[in-house]
Each structure stands twice: as C-alpha cells, then as structure tokens.
Scaffold this motif. Structure first.
Motif, PDB file in Angstrom:
ATOM      1  N   THR A  71       0.740  -1.354   0.100  1.00  0.00           N
ATOM      2  CA  THR A  71      -0.043   0.074  -0.039  1.00  0.00           C
ATOM      3  C   THR A  71       0.726   1.458  -0.048  1.00  0.00           C
ATOM      4  OG1 THR A  71      -0.151  -0.005   2.307  1.00  0.00           O
ATOM      5  CG2 THR A  71      -1.915  -0.977   1.355  1.00  0.00           C
ATOM      6  N   SER A  73       1.239   4.670   1.643  1.00  0.00           N
ATOM      7  CA  SER A  73       1.142   5.145   3.100  1.00  0.00           C
ATOM      8  C   SER A  73      -0.166   6.144   3.066  1.00  0.00           C
ATOM      9  CB  SER A  73       2.296   5.459   3.659  1.00  0.00           C
ATOM     10  OG  SER A  73       3.247   4.478   3.783  1.00  0.00           O
ATOM     11  N   GLY A  98      11.620   0.458   2.283  1.00  0.00           N
ATOM     12  CA  GLY A  98      10.312   0.208   1.913  1.00  0.00           C
ATOM     13  C   GLY A  98      10.011   1.342   1.021  1.00  0.00           C
ATOM     14  N   SER A 101       5.365   2.935  -3.259  1.00  0.00           N
ATOM     15  CA  SER A 101       5.423   3.929  -4.527  1.00  0.00           C
ATOM     16  C   SER A 101       6.029   5.119  -4.776  1.00  0.00           C
ATOM     17  CB  SER A 101       3.835   4.344  -4.268  1.00  0.00           C
ATOM     18  OG  SER A 101       3.941   5.120  -3.166  1.00  0.00           O
ATOM     19  N   GLU A 119      14.118  -1.101  -1.448  1.00  0.00           N
ATOM     20  CA  GLU A 119      12.694  -1.979  -1.944  1.00  0.00           C
ATOM     21  C   GLU A 119      12.935  -3.261  -2.141  1.00  0.00           C
ATOM     22  OE1 GLU A 119       9.231  -1.171  -1.446  1.00  0.00           O
ATOM     23  OE2 GLU A 119       9.247  -3.531  -2.080  1.00  0.00           O
ATOM     24  N   ASP A 146      16.939  -6.400   0.340  1.00  0.00           N
ATOM     25  CA  ASP A 146      16.372  -6.483   1.432  1.00  0.00           C
ATOM     26  C   ASP A 146      16.787  -5.477   2.667  1.00  0.00           C
ATOM     27  OD1 ASP A 146      15.558  -7.269   4.025  1.00  0.00           O
ATOM     28  OD2 ASP A 146      15.844  -9.346   3.983  1.00  0.00           O
ATOM     29  N   GLY A 147      15.749  -4.504   2.788  1.00  0.00           N
ATOM     30  CA  GLY A 147      16.250  -3.362   3.538  1.00  0.00           C
ATOM     31  C   GLY A 147      16.325  -3.548   5.029  1.00  0.00           C
ATOM     32  N   LEU A 218       9.353  -7.787   5.252  1.00  0.00           N
ATOM     33  CA  LEU A 218       9.583  -8.901   4.854  1.00  0.00           C
ATOM     34  C   LEU A 218      10.963  -9.384   4.555  1.00  0.00           C
ATOM     35  CD1 LEU A 218       6.301  -9.813   3.016  1.00  0.00           C
ATOM     36  CD2 LEU A 218       6.907 -10.370   5.279  1.00  0.00           C
TER      37      LEU A 218
HETATM   38  N1  SAH Z   1       6.212   4.540   2.015  1.00  0.00           N
HETATM   39  C1  SAH Z   1       5.701   3.629   1.043  1.00  0.00           C
HETATM   40  C2  SAH Z   1       5.061   2.460   1.781  1.00  0.00           C
HETATM   41  C3  SAH Z   1       5.034   1.384   0.936  1.00  0.00           C
HETATM   42  S1  SAH Z   1       4.417  -0.134   1.993  1.00  0.00           S
HETATM   43  C4  SAH Z   1       4.542   4.306   0.080  1.00  0.00           C
HETATM   44  O1  SAH Z   1       3.910   5.426   0.547  1.00  0.00           O
HETATM   45  O2  SAH Z   1       4.295   4.012  -0.813  1.00  0.00           O
HETATM   46  C5  SAH Z   1       5.752  -0.798   2.528  1.00  0.00           C
HETATM   47  C6  SAH Z   1       6.858  -1.353   1.328  1.00  0.00           C
HETATM   48  O3  SAH Z   1       8.095  -1.917   2.187  1.00  0.00           O
HETATM   49  C7  SAH Z   1       6.360  -2.150   0.401  1.00  0.00           C
HETATM   50  O4  SAH Z   1       6.581  -1.850  -1.089  1.00  0.00           O
HETATM   51  C8  SAH Z   1       7.119  -3.560   0.632  1.00  0.00           C
HETATM   52  O5  SAH Z   1       7.574  -4.043  -0.548  1.00  0.00           O
HETATM   53  C9  SAH Z   1       8.435  -2.909   1.261  1.00  0.00           C
HETATM   54  N2  SAH Z   1       9.233  -3.800   2.104  1.00  0.00           N
HETATM   55  C10 SAH Z   1       8.814  -4.638   3.016  1.00  0.00           C
HETATM   56  N3  SAH Z   1       9.770  -5.627   3.594  1.00  0.00           N
HETATM   57  C11 SAH Z   1      11.048  -4.843   2.943  1.00  0.00           C
HETATM   58  C12 SAH Z   1      12.216  -5.005   3.053  1.00  0.00           C
HETATM   59  N4  SAH Z   1      12.822  -5.975   4.150  1.00  0.00           N
HETATM   60  N5  SAH Z   1      13.062  -4.386   2.435  1.00  0.00           N
HETATM   61  C13 SAH Z   1      12.657  -3.540   1.429  1.00  0.00           C
HETATM   62  N6  SAH Z   1      11.536  -3.284   1.218  1.00  0.00           N
HETATM   63  C14 SAH Z   1      10.678  -3.765   2.016  1.00  0.00           C
END
Ligand code: SAH
Length: 223
Positions: A71, A73, A98, A101, A119, A146-147, A218
C-alpha cells in the motif's frame, strides 16, 4: 493524451487543487505542525503514485493498494513520520526502507540532503524510480534489496525511516545510525507501535509515539 511520460502533474477533477487543500487542512486538524512538511505534501502530486483506477481517491487521507499486496502510506502517517524524523534538525543522509510507490520518498527528497531508498519488490522500485524522475527529484538513490539489512556501503545515516513493520528492530539498522541520528520505525505484528529511536554515545533511546498499522517488513527479494 495522458501517457506514462506525460502524466498530468497538476491533476484534474477529484485530484484538483481544492481537493488537495482539503487534505492539507486535515493534516493540520490532526496535529501536524511542521509547515515545511505540510508544504512539501501540498506540492507533491500524490495521484501520480497511484494506479489510474484509484487515482480519484489520491487526496483522501487513507492508505491505498499499489499492487503486490502493498500500500501507499496514509498522508497523515507520512507527515507524522517525516515531522518526527526532522524534529532534531536538518538531515543530510537518510535511509528509507520500503520505497513502495515512492510517495514518502518524494516527500523526503525535498526536505533532506540525500535519500537512499531500498525496496525488495523490483517492479515497485522501477515504477517509483520513474515517478521520482518525473518530479525531478535527483537526490534519490534506489536499491533493490532486503532493507532489513540497511545499506551499509552508504551508512552511517543521520536519519532512517522504515515504512514496513518488523517484529523486532533489526540490529543492522541501529548499527547504521550515526551518533545523534534518528530512526522512525513501526514495530510489531498484529499490534504495532510507531517508535522514534535516537542513537547516543551511551546507546539507544527509544520512545513510543502512537499505535499504527503497516504492512510487514519481509525478508528476501522479489524480481
Ligand atoms: N512509503 C511507501 C510505503 C509502501 S508499503 C509508500 O508510501 O508507498 C511498504 C513497502 O515496504 C512495500 O513496498 C514493501 O514491499 C516494502 N518492504 C517490505 N519489507 C521490505 C524489506 N525487507 N526491504 C525493503 N522493502 C521492504
């Protein structure tokens, strides 16, 4: 004609300036006080970060689906996290975990020196990169990884913002926080809290801000 390269940045109909102004008023009503943050939200066209079928809802104060089970945010949360992150002074290097978008990225890019955004889902990262280019936000660097591991080559950071919730705060992220640096992060499973951490010479100070609901952080990457 509105193609990917010629997106309507100013918006029409439900994405008009008046609709946007209503959202801004709502942010103030809910207690956002940092005018720099609000002005930045006012200037970023949120509708370009959302699929066309949902873009008429872009200026509602709500999270919306962006595909891949993720989603964009809620604007209030974006404002709150950004305001908290900036509260102790200007930030030069900020890590965002993360990208999603890219909306939060765009808000940050106008307020800090440089944004390093990570991401795990490649197609989301690619779309976000396109939007940031459209907005001429050239102080953003993207990474597909992986963040939860942070971005050690670019650390330490004086700010870290995490937009997906881990069960526990990853040690790697704390390690990549500069002394005096701040991290805003949602933590938990079903019940989540938003926290602000400050790294000091002595260790880490942690403060609870409010209850929140984020998608989970994740591990691993998706191509
Ligand atoms: N700030 C973004 C929020 C997106 S939701 C916005 O406003 O659009 C959170 C995001 O974190 C998702 O795209 C998901 O794929 C990402 N995410 C989840 N775990 C992650 C990880 N370990 N490393 C990088 N990104 C991750």
């Amino acid at each position: 004609m509105v193609g990917a390269g010629s997106m309507n940045l100013s918006g029409i109909g439900m994405t008009s300036q008046r609709t946007r102004d209503r959202l801004i008023q709502r942010l103030y009503d809910q207690g956002i006080t940092d005018h720099r943050v609000v002005d930045q939200i006012r200037s970023i066209p949120r509708h370009i970060f959302i699929d066309e079928a949902l873009s008429h809802r872009a200026y509602e104060d709500t999270a919306l689906p962006i595909g891949h089970g993720q989603t964009i945010s809620q604007p209030f949360i974006v404002a709150r996290m950004t305001e908290v992150l900036l509260a102790s002074g200007p930030l030069e290097r900020v890590l965002e975990v993360g990208t999603g978008s890219g909306y939060q990225t765009a808000v940050l890019a106008g307020l800090v020196g440089k944004v390093f955004t990570v991401e795990r889902i490649l197609p989301l990262q690619q779309k976000a990169r396109q939007k940031l280019r459209l907005l001429k936000a050239f102080n953003v660097r993207f990474r597909h990884s992986d963040g939860g591991m942070g971005w050690s080559e670019e650390g330490p950071f004086d700010g870290i913002i995490v937009t997906a919730a881990p069960e526990n705060i990853p040690e790697e992220l704390i390690d990549q926080l500069a002394i005096g640096g701040r991290m805003v992060i949602p933590v938990g499973g079903r019940e989540q809290g938003l926290y602000i951490l400050t790294r000091t010479e002595a260790g880490v100070e942690k403060q609870f801000l409010e209850a929140v609901r984020f998608v989970p952080l994740l591990s691993g990457v998706i191509r």
